[in-house]
Structures are given as structure tokens and as C-alpha cells.
Design an enzyme around this catalytic site. Structure first.
Site, PDB file in Angstrom:
ATOM      1  N   THR A 231       2.018 -12.965   1.111  1.00  0.00           N
ATOM      2  CA  THR A 231       1.439 -12.071   1.903  1.00  0.00           C
ATOM      3  C   THR A 231       2.311 -11.835   3.410  1.00  0.00           C
ATOM      4  O   THR A 231       1.322 -11.138   4.070  1.00  0.00           O
ATOM      5  CB  THR A 231      -0.321 -12.615   1.820  1.00  0.00           C
ATOM      6  OG1 THR A 231       0.225 -13.855   1.902  1.00  0.00           O
ATOM      7  CG2 THR A 231      -0.583 -12.704   0.448  1.00  0.00           C
ATOM      8  N   ARG A 233       6.339 -11.129   4.644  1.00  0.00           N
ATOM      9  CA  ARG A 233       6.944  -9.565   4.659  1.00  0.00           C
ATOM     10  C   ARG A 233       8.489  -9.854   3.411  1.00  0.00           C
ATOM     11  O   ARG A 233       8.604 -11.102   2.614  1.00  0.00           O
ATOM     12  CB  ARG A 233       8.048 -10.233   5.270  1.00  0.00           C
ATOM     13  CG  ARG A 233       7.143  -9.794   6.762  1.00  0.00           C
ATOM     14  CD  ARG A 233       6.333  -7.886   6.901  1.00  0.00           C
ATOM     15  NE  ARG A 233       6.423  -7.963   8.260  1.00  0.00           N
ATOM     16  CZ  ARG A 233       4.794  -7.617   7.813  1.00  0.00           C
ATOM     17  NH1 ARG A 233       4.079  -8.353   7.134  1.00  0.00           N
ATOM     18  NH2 ARG A 233       3.835  -7.570   9.621  1.00  0.00           N
ATOM     19  N   ASP A 257       1.654  -8.519  -2.281  1.00  0.00           N
ATOM     20  CA  ASP A 257       1.361  -7.846  -1.069  1.00  0.00           C
ATOM     21  C   ASP A 257       2.337  -6.384  -0.445  1.00  0.00           C
ATOM     22  O   ASP A 257       1.777  -5.892   0.430  1.00  0.00           O
ATOM     23  CB  ASP A 257       0.133  -8.300  -0.124  1.00  0.00           C
ATOM     24  CG  ASP A 257      -0.732  -7.444   0.592  1.00  0.00           C
ATOM     25  OD1 ASP A 257      -1.280  -6.632   0.184  1.00  0.00           O
ATOM     26  OD2 ASP A 257      -0.882  -7.100   1.928  1.00  0.00           O
ATOM     27  N   GLU A 262       9.386  -2.286   1.121  1.00  0.00           N
ATOM     28  CA  GLU A 262       8.697  -1.231   0.691  1.00  0.00           C
ATOM     29  C   GLU A 262       8.516   0.205   1.644  1.00  0.00           C
ATOM     30  O   GLU A 262       7.918   0.396   1.478  1.00  0.00           O
ATOM     31  CB  GLU A 262       7.049  -1.789   1.275  1.00  0.00           C
ATOM     32  CG  GLU A 262       6.987  -2.788   2.552  1.00  0.00           C
ATOM     33  CD  GLU A 262       5.845  -3.336   2.800  1.00  0.00           C
ATOM     34  OE1 GLU A 262       5.853  -4.128   1.910  1.00  0.00           O
ATOM     35  OE2 GLU A 262       5.241  -3.734   3.576  1.00  0.00           O
ATOM     36  N   HIS A 284       0.158  -3.767   0.956  1.00  0.00           N
ATOM     37  CA  HIS A 284       0.407  -4.823   2.268  1.00  0.00           C
ATOM     38  C   HIS A 284      -1.140  -3.602   2.533  1.00  0.00           C
ATOM     39  O   HIS A 284      -1.002  -3.446   4.025  1.00  0.00           O
ATOM     40  CB  HIS A 284       1.693  -3.589   2.700  1.00  0.00           C
ATOM     41  CG  HIS A 284       1.965  -4.212   3.887  1.00  0.00           C
ATOM     42  ND1 HIS A 284       2.997  -4.558   4.222  1.00  0.00           N
ATOM     43  CD2 HIS A 284       1.155  -4.955   4.391  1.00  0.00           C
ATOM     44  CE1 HIS A 284       3.210  -5.529   5.714  1.00  0.00           C
ATOM     45  NE2 HIS A 284       1.727  -5.469   5.501  1.00  0.00           N
ATOM     46  N   ALA A 286      -3.450  -6.741   2.587  1.00  0.00           N
ATOM     47  CA  ALA A 286      -4.319  -7.933   2.472  1.00  0.00           C
ATOM     48  C   ALA A 286      -4.550  -8.102   4.126  1.00  0.00           C
ATOM     49  O   ALA A 286      -6.027  -8.537   4.184  1.00  0.00           O
ATOM     50  CB  ALA A 286      -3.298  -9.709   2.915  1.00  0.00           C
ATOM     51  N   PHE A 287      -4.422  -6.694   5.143  1.00  0.00           N
ATOM     52  CA  PHE A 287      -4.907  -7.369   6.888  1.00  0.00           C
ATOM     53  C   PHE A 287      -6.276  -6.425   6.927  1.00  0.00           C
ATOM     54  O   PHE A 287      -6.924  -6.954   7.610  1.00  0.00           O
ATOM     55  CB  PHE A 287      -4.146  -6.508   7.501  1.00  0.00           C
ATOM     56  CG  PHE A 287      -3.910  -5.251   7.358  1.00  0.00           C
ATOM     57  CD1 PHE A 287      -3.427  -4.181   6.740  1.00  0.00           C
ATOM     58  CD2 PHE A 287      -5.362  -4.006   8.001  1.00  0.00           C
ATOM     59  CE1 PHE A 287      -3.025  -3.161   5.801  1.00  0.00           C
ATOM     60  CE2 PHE A 287      -4.447  -2.903   7.978  1.00  0.00           C
ATOM     61  CZ  PHE A 287      -4.015  -1.968   6.693  1.00  0.00           C
TER      62      PHE A 287
HETATM   63  P1  NAI Z   1       1.867 -16.992  12.940  1.00  0.00           P
HETATM   64  O1  NAI Z   1       3.086 -16.922  13.776  1.00  0.00           O
HETATM   65  O2  NAI Z   1       0.865 -18.175  13.561  1.00  0.00           O
HETATM   66  O3  NAI Z   1       2.606 -18.624  11.644  1.00  0.00           O
HETATM   67  C1  NAI Z   1       3.725 -18.484  11.264  1.00  0.00           C
HETATM   68  C2  NAI Z   1       4.609 -19.537  11.023  1.00  0.00           C
HETATM   69  O4  NAI Z   1       5.596 -19.472  10.210  1.00  0.00           O
HETATM   70  C3  NAI Z   1       4.740 -20.768  12.455  1.00  0.00           C
HETATM   71  O5  NAI Z   1       4.061 -21.888  11.717  1.00  0.00           O
HETATM   72  C4  NAI Z   1       5.965 -20.918  12.538  1.00  0.00           C
HETATM   73  O6  NAI Z   1       6.630 -22.301  12.522  1.00  0.00           O
HETATM   74  C5  NAI Z   1       6.373 -20.626  11.110  1.00  0.00           C
HETATM   75  N1  NAI Z   1       7.576 -20.326  10.406  1.00  0.00           N
HETATM   76  C6  NAI Z   1       8.557 -19.667  11.606  1.00  0.00           C
HETATM   77  N2  NAI Z   1      10.051 -19.916  11.156  1.00  0.00           N
HETATM   78  C7  NAI Z   1       9.788 -20.146   9.822  1.00  0.00           C
HETATM   79  C8  NAI Z   1      10.487 -20.555   8.547  1.00  0.00           C
HETATM   80  N3  NAI Z   1      12.152 -20.228   8.362  1.00  0.00           N
HETATM   81  N4  NAI Z   1      10.462 -21.027   7.898  1.00  0.00           N
HETATM   82  C9  NAI Z   1       8.789 -22.028   6.898  1.00  0.00           C
HETATM   83  N5  NAI Z   1       8.024 -21.715   8.433  1.00  0.00           N
HETATM   84  C10 NAI Z   1       8.150 -20.786   9.301  1.00  0.00           C
HETATM   85  O7  NAI Z   1       1.739 -15.550  11.418  1.00  0.00           O
HETATM   86  P2  NAI Z   1       1.121 -15.710  10.755  1.00  0.00           P
HETATM   87  O8  NAI Z   1      -0.556 -14.844  11.881  1.00  0.00           O
HETATM   88  O9  NAI Z   1       0.701 -17.169  10.942  1.00  0.00           O
HETATM   89  O10 NAI Z   1       1.267 -14.498  10.464  1.00  0.00           O
HETATM   90  C11 NAI Z   1       2.805 -14.791   8.978  1.00  0.00           C
HETATM   91  C12 NAI Z   1       3.211 -13.659   8.335  1.00  0.00           C
HETATM   92  O11 NAI Z   1       2.013 -12.934   7.835  1.00  0.00           O
HETATM   93  C13 NAI Z   1       3.461 -12.817   9.896  1.00  0.00           C
HETATM   94  O12 NAI Z   1       4.598 -12.873  10.296  1.00  0.00           O
HETATM   95  C14 NAI Z   1       3.632 -11.235   8.617  1.00  0.00           C
HETATM   96  O13 NAI Z   1       4.759 -11.136   8.779  1.00  0.00           O
HETATM   97  C15 NAI Z   1       2.652 -11.294   8.390  1.00  0.00           C
HETATM   98  N6  NAI Z   1       1.579 -11.066   8.211  1.00  0.00           N
HETATM   99  C16 NAI Z   1       1.248 -10.162   6.932  1.00  0.00           C
HETATM  100  C17 NAI Z   1       0.232  -9.535   6.953  1.00  0.00           C
HETATM  101  C18 NAI Z   1      -0.126  -8.080   5.642  1.00  0.00           C
HETATM  102  O14 NAI Z   1      -1.063  -6.545   5.589  1.00  0.00           O
HETATM  103  N7  NAI Z   1       0.354  -8.982   4.050  1.00  0.00           N
HETATM  104  C19 NAI Z   1      -1.256  -9.235   7.857  1.00  0.00           C
HETATM  105  C20 NAI Z   1      -0.742 -10.155   9.008  1.00  0.00           C
HETATM  106  C21 NAI Z   1       0.172 -11.228   8.798  1.00  0.00           C
END
Ligand code: NAI
Length: 317
Positions: A231, A233, A257, A262, A284, A286-287
Site C-alpha cells: 500500500t 508505492r 493498492d 500506475e 490507490h 487506501a487513503f
Molecule cells: P513515514 O515517513 O512515517 O514512514 C516511512 C518509514 O519508512 C520510515 O520509518 C523510514 O525510516 C522508512 N524507510 C525509508 N526508506 C526505507 C527503506 N529503504 N527501507 C525500509 N524502510 C525505509 O511514512 P508513512 O506515513 O508511514 O507512509 C509510508 C508510505 O506510504 C508513504 O511514503 C507513501 O508512499 C505511502 N502511502 C500510501 C497511501 C495510499 O493511499 N496507498 C497513503 C499514504 C501513504
């Protein structure tokens, strides 16, 4: 200020219009592309979602642009480096749906583990109440969940997993050891997580470093029958490698998702993934809960007002 919103929802339109009364706001139902960029040539601010790719070409066609307010957490759809060189500020919505997306992650997983789609289809389309062997699922209780990325969403996923009595292994480039202790899980290397998990779920942002984090090499190391949920990217998973994993029987089920590329899909496009068994894909969304949409609108308004006042908030780097 002249602000263009690339947004469909009538309900949200009203919230935005009422709270940004002093500005000239124009709504566009479509996403922003090179084909329609001329319509907003003289705008100073744009508000977009992840379906609008803001690359060099688009930026060069917006000479008055000073501010981009993306209504998303992720900002990999914007060339932030180029925007910054042009003096354009970019803000995002860092928190709005940590539980929203985590709940959806489990919606995908439970759909797969208990064959909800197939059971629903059998009954609605065939009026068939038989217990077909194809509908046998599996328990999450006791299974090992590998969580890649333990930020806001990953943490909520872990909390939910614990309520299902799953064992959690996690990989993140930064560790939150206090949270790990409180929630009784271990941080492991990426390889340890992917080789030992029954279900792998992705919650890391898309960066240059983790493009195709899940690829053929990593899939070959996974447990046979592993389930993969994404969910985060699409670009985190090499789509071709995923298809290989499914065809080889290494990957037992997939819940997506987000899918690589996409943004370039056209309505009606059919992916080879659509025909695969045990694959659930959503566009897409999930949000997309009532509560999250309201939070996104509120933060976007705050971001725009803060930018105009000269003290921008939630700027991305
Ligand atoms: P966040 O910034 O709170 O957490 C991301 C985590 O990933 C951090 O702890 C970071 O250290 C870690 N990280 C960064 N690079 C990494 C790697 N190479 N390997 C392992 N961990 C790594 O972000 P949050 O809010 O948890 O969101 C995560 C992702 O979810 C967003 O960046 C966005 O792409 C995606 N997302 C998708 C949605 C949807 O509708 N499908 C909605 C909201 C977010």
C-alpha cells in the site's frame, strides 16, 4: 492568489472554497498533465494528488508557479529538486491516514487470506452456497508478518498485527527500539525479514535507494507461498519479478493498492496481473476514507494559508 485545484469531490470543493474565500480558486476534474497545463499557465499555486506527475516539463510550463500543495504524504510524483531550483516550494500532508492506510492493508490481507472476493463472487454470481475447496483460507494467528518501513503507517500495521496474534519482524533504515519493545517485535536485516515472513507488507516511501526493493533476487529468497501486500508505492516492487514469483509459485498471493507505472495507465487498460489467481488490486484508494479526506482538506488549506502568510508548513525536502 490564483490557485488551481486538480480535484473531483464536490463535497471537498465546498470546504476548500469556503475557507479560501479571499483567493481565486479554479477546480479541474482531471489530473494535471502536459496536455492541459496551458489552462493553468498563469497560476501561482497548484494543489494536486499523486496522479499528477510534476516533472521538469510541467514546471517549465508554469512560469508564475510559486507553490505546490500535494494532497498526499508521498511526494515522489514531484521533481522537488527542480522545483526548489526554480524557487517553488512544495508542501505535503504528512499525517492524515496512518490508521486509514493500516486498516486498508489488513482489508487486502484478510480479503486474500479468507478469499472474500471469490466467496462473494460465487454467491452473488452463481447463487451457490456450497463450500467450494477453492474457498479454503488460512489463519493470520501465529503467522509471521514482515513489515518493511516502521513509520506512522507501519507502526499501526504492527499494532493491528499484534491484535491478530501475528509474530512481527521488521526492517527499517531507522529503528524505533522503544516502540519495538512496547510492541514485542524485532528489527532484522532486510534479508532476514523477507526470508522468514509468511506475509510481507511494504510501508516505506519511494526513494532512489529503494526503487525495486522487491525484485527477482529478493523474491527468490522468500518462503514458498509468501503473501505480499503493497500500500506504499508501486515502484518498490519490480512488476515483472512479481509476475515471475507468482508464475513460479513462490508468491502465493498479492494485495496491491499501488502498482509500478500506475500514473500512465489509461481507463480500460488490462494488466496481466488482473488474470492471476490470489491477486487483489485496488486503484490507490487506501487513503480514501471519509475521515482521511477531511483531514487532507484541512491540512491542505493550512499549508496554503501558511505559505501565503510567509511561514510555510509541511515543506518537503
Ligand atoms: P513515514 O515517513 O512515517 O514512514 C516511512 C518509514 O519508512 C520510515 O520509518 C523510514 O525510516 C522508512 N524507510 C525509508 N526508506 C526505507 C527503506 N529503504 N527501507 C525500509 N524502510 C525505509 O511514512 P508513512 O506515513 O508511514 O507512509 C509510508 C508510505 O506510504 C508513504 O511514503 C507513501 O508512499 C505511502 N502511502 C500510501 C497511501 C495510499 O493511499 N496507498 C497513503 C499514504 C501513504
Amino acid at each position: 492568489m490564483k490557485i488551481a485545484f486538480f480535484y473531483k469531490s464536490e463535497e471537498v470543493k465546498k470546504i476548500l472554497e469556503n475557507r479560501l474565500l479571499e483567493h481565486e480558486i479554479v477546480f479541474f476534474e482531471e489530473k494535471l498533465t502536459i496536455e492541459n497545463v496551458n489552462k493553468v499557465k498563469d497560476f501561482e499555486a497548484i494543489s494536486i494528488f499523486v496522479d499528477s506527475e510534476i516533472n521538469k516539463n510541467i514546471i517549465d510550463n508554469l512560469p508564475n508557479l510559486k507553490f505546490i500543495a500535494t494532497r498526499s504524504t508521498g511526494f515522489d510524483h514531484i521533481d522537488c529538486e527542480y522545483a526548489s531550483r526554480k524557487g517553488i516550494k512544495v508542501s505535503n500532508v504528512p499525517v492524515y491516514g496512518s490508521s486509514t492506510v493500516a486498516e486498508f492493508t489488513f482489508a487486502l490481507l484478510l480479503n486474500l487470506s479468507r478469499k472474500i472476493n471469490e466467496a462473494n463472487k460465487q454467491l452473488k454470481e452463481g447463487g451457490n452456497f456450497e463450500i467450494d475447496p477453492n474457498l479454503e483460507g488460512f489463519d493470520l494467528d501465529g503467522k509471521i508478518l514482515g513489515v518493511i518501513g516502521t513509520g506512522k503507517i507501519g507502526k499501526n500495521v504492527i499494532r493491528i498485527a499484534k491484535a491478530f496474534n501475528m509474530k512481527v519482524l521488521a526492517y527499517d533504515v531507522c529503528h524505533d527500539d522503544v516502540f519495538a519493545k512496547e510492541n514485542d517485535f524485532l528489527y532484522k536485516t532486510f534479508e532476514e525479514v523477507i526470508t522468514n515472513s509468511d506475509v510481507i507488507t511494504l510501508h516505506a516511501p519511494c526513494t532512489k535507494d529503494n526503487h525495486h526493493l522487491i525484485n527477482k533476487e529478493s523474491i527468490l529468497k522468500m518462503k514458498r507461498g509468501v503473501y505480499i501486500i503493497n500500500t506504499a508505492r508501486g515502484e518498490l516492487i519490480d512488476l515483472e519479478a512479481l509476475l515471475f514469483g507468482i508464475d513460479e509459485g513462490i508468491v502465493g498471493g498479492v494485495g496491491l493498492d499501488v502498482i509500478e507505472g500506475e500514473r500512465n495507465f489509461k481507463k480500460g487498460d488490462k494488466l496481466s496481473l488482473f488474470n492471476k489467481k490470489n491477486v487483489v488490486i485496488t486503484p490507490h484508494v487506501a487513503f480514501y476514507s471519509r475521515e482521511a479526506v477531511e483531514r487532507i482538506a484541512n491540512t491542505t488549506i493550512e499549508n496554503i494559508k501558511a505559505f501565503i502568510s510567509g511561514n510555510p508548513t509541511n515543506l518537503v525536502k
